[in-house]
Design a protein around this motif. Structure first.
Motif, PDB file in Angstrom:
ATOM      1  N   THR A 126       0.831  -1.205   0.000  1.00 43.07           N
ATOM      2  CA  THR A 126       0.000   0.000   0.000  1.00 43.07           C
ATOM      3  C   THR A 126       0.863   1.251   0.000  1.00 43.07           C
ATOM      4  OG1 THR A 126      -1.710  -1.200   1.223  1.00 43.07           O
ATOM      5  CG2 THR A 126      -1.855   1.200   1.211  1.00 43.07           C
ATOM      6  N   PHE A 186      -2.505   2.708  -2.800  1.00 44.82           N
ATOM      7  CA  PHE A 186      -3.824   2.118  -2.555  1.00 44.82           C
ATOM      8  C   PHE A 186      -3.618   0.648  -2.247  1.00 44.82           C
ATOM      9  CE2 PHE A 186      -2.945   2.164  -7.100  1.00 44.82           C
ATOM     10  CZ  PHE A 186      -3.039   0.826  -7.432  1.00 44.82           C
ATOM     11  N   THR A 187      -4.622   0.025  -1.652  1.00 42.07           N
ATOM     12  CA  THR A 187      -4.505  -1.399  -1.336  1.00 42.07           C
ATOM     13  C   THR A 187      -4.826  -2.234  -2.569  1.00 42.07           C
ATOM     14  OG1 THR A 187      -6.819  -1.558  -0.627  1.00 42.07           O
ATOM     15  CG2 THR A 187      -5.188  -0.949   1.042  1.00 42.07           C
ATOM     16  N   ALA A 237      -8.501  -3.087  -2.711  1.00 39.65           N
ATOM     17  CA  ALA A 237      -9.385  -2.019  -3.176  1.00 39.65           C
ATOM     18  C   ALA A 237      -9.332  -1.886  -4.693  1.00 39.65           C
ATOM     19  CB  ALA A 237      -9.000  -0.701  -2.510  1.00 39.65           C
ATOM     20  N   PHE A 238      -8.151  -2.059  -5.295  1.00 44.82           N
ATOM     21  CA  PHE A 238      -8.028  -1.980  -6.746  1.00 44.82           C
ATOM     22  C   PHE A 238      -8.836  -3.079  -7.433  1.00 44.82           C
ATOM     23  CE2 PHE A 238      -5.931  -3.507 -10.610  1.00 44.82           C
ATOM     24  CZ  PHE A 238      -5.947  -2.362 -11.386  1.00 44.82           C
TER      25      PHE A 238
END
Length: 229
Positions: free
Chosen positions: A30, A35-36, A39-40
């Motif tokens: 991250t 971003f994680t 999440a992507f």
């Protein structure tokens, strides 16, 4: 209608199956990506699902137009579209599971031997076990030196206290000698030997006077006795 085991309606989005798993994204990944990875993947899955839902909705609206109303009823068209949507979502789930697993393991991961540029400045802070042992030894040696210095300072303070006492006695003796010098000077004595001789002479003179006084007292006492007799 379901989405790989999850409930779904035509107006809502279905999240990736991986979202309900116990996958814990790495903080290091991250930090690098911004971003994680989870999440992507969820974002890509929901975008694909939204496109499918929109396409089926547009197809249903087109088929229910008056032009095709004589072929199928609106209820039959909706049922058929729901079947198509369910089939496409099932295919999406199956294929996205494979894509998501591959991305998580091979694309959106940082190998253990890779150090990010922003963390290179801290690389020197990581010490081996041997270096830690050496540092611990140096710390212990410093502690021992500090204790030794504290002990030496304590002994030095004791010695300084004794020196102060001796200095006070010396100052007192010096004052007494100065008084003797003053007396000697006033008496015209300039040498210690002369001073002793002068003092002895004075003592002898005093002793002679005392003896003379004692002799006079005895004589006076005898005369008094004879007169009274």
């Amino acid at each position: 209608m379901t989405c790989n085991g999850g409930t779904m309606t035509s107006s809502t989005s279905c999240v990736s199956p991986l979202e309900v798993s116990e996958y814990d994204p790495s903080e290091y990944e991250t930090q690098h990506l911004g971003f994680t990875p989870k999440a992507f993947c969820n974002g890509v899955y929901n975008a694909a699902l939204e496109y499918i839902q929109r396409a089926i909705h547009e197809m249903e609206a087109c088929l229910t137009n008056e032009q095709y109303s004589t072929v199928m009823t609106p209820a039959q068209i909706k049922e058929a579209c729901d079947v198509i949507l369910s089939t496409m979502v099932g295919k999406l789930d199956m294929n996205f599971d494979i894509i998501e697993t591959y991305l998580m393991k091979n694309v959106m991961t940082i190998p253990d031997n890779v150090l990010l540029p922003e963390d290179k400045a801290q690389a020197g802070d990581i010490m081996s076990t041997e270096e830690e042992d050496v540092l611990d030894t140096e710390i212990q040696e410093l502690k021992d030196k500090i204790l030794a210095m504290k002990y030496a300072n304590s002994k030095l303070m004791q010695e300084m206290t004794l020196i102060d006492i001796v200095q006070a006695r010396f100052d007192q003796a010096q004052k007494q000698l100065q008084r003797l010098d003053t007396i000697n000077s006033e008496s015209g004595v300039s040498d210690l030997k002369d001073c002793l001789m002068f003092t002895s002479q004075k003592v002898l003179e005093l002793m002679s006077k005392v003896k003379a006084m004692q002799t006079d007292n005895k004589s006076n006492a005898m005369e008094t006795n004879e007169t009274n007799g």
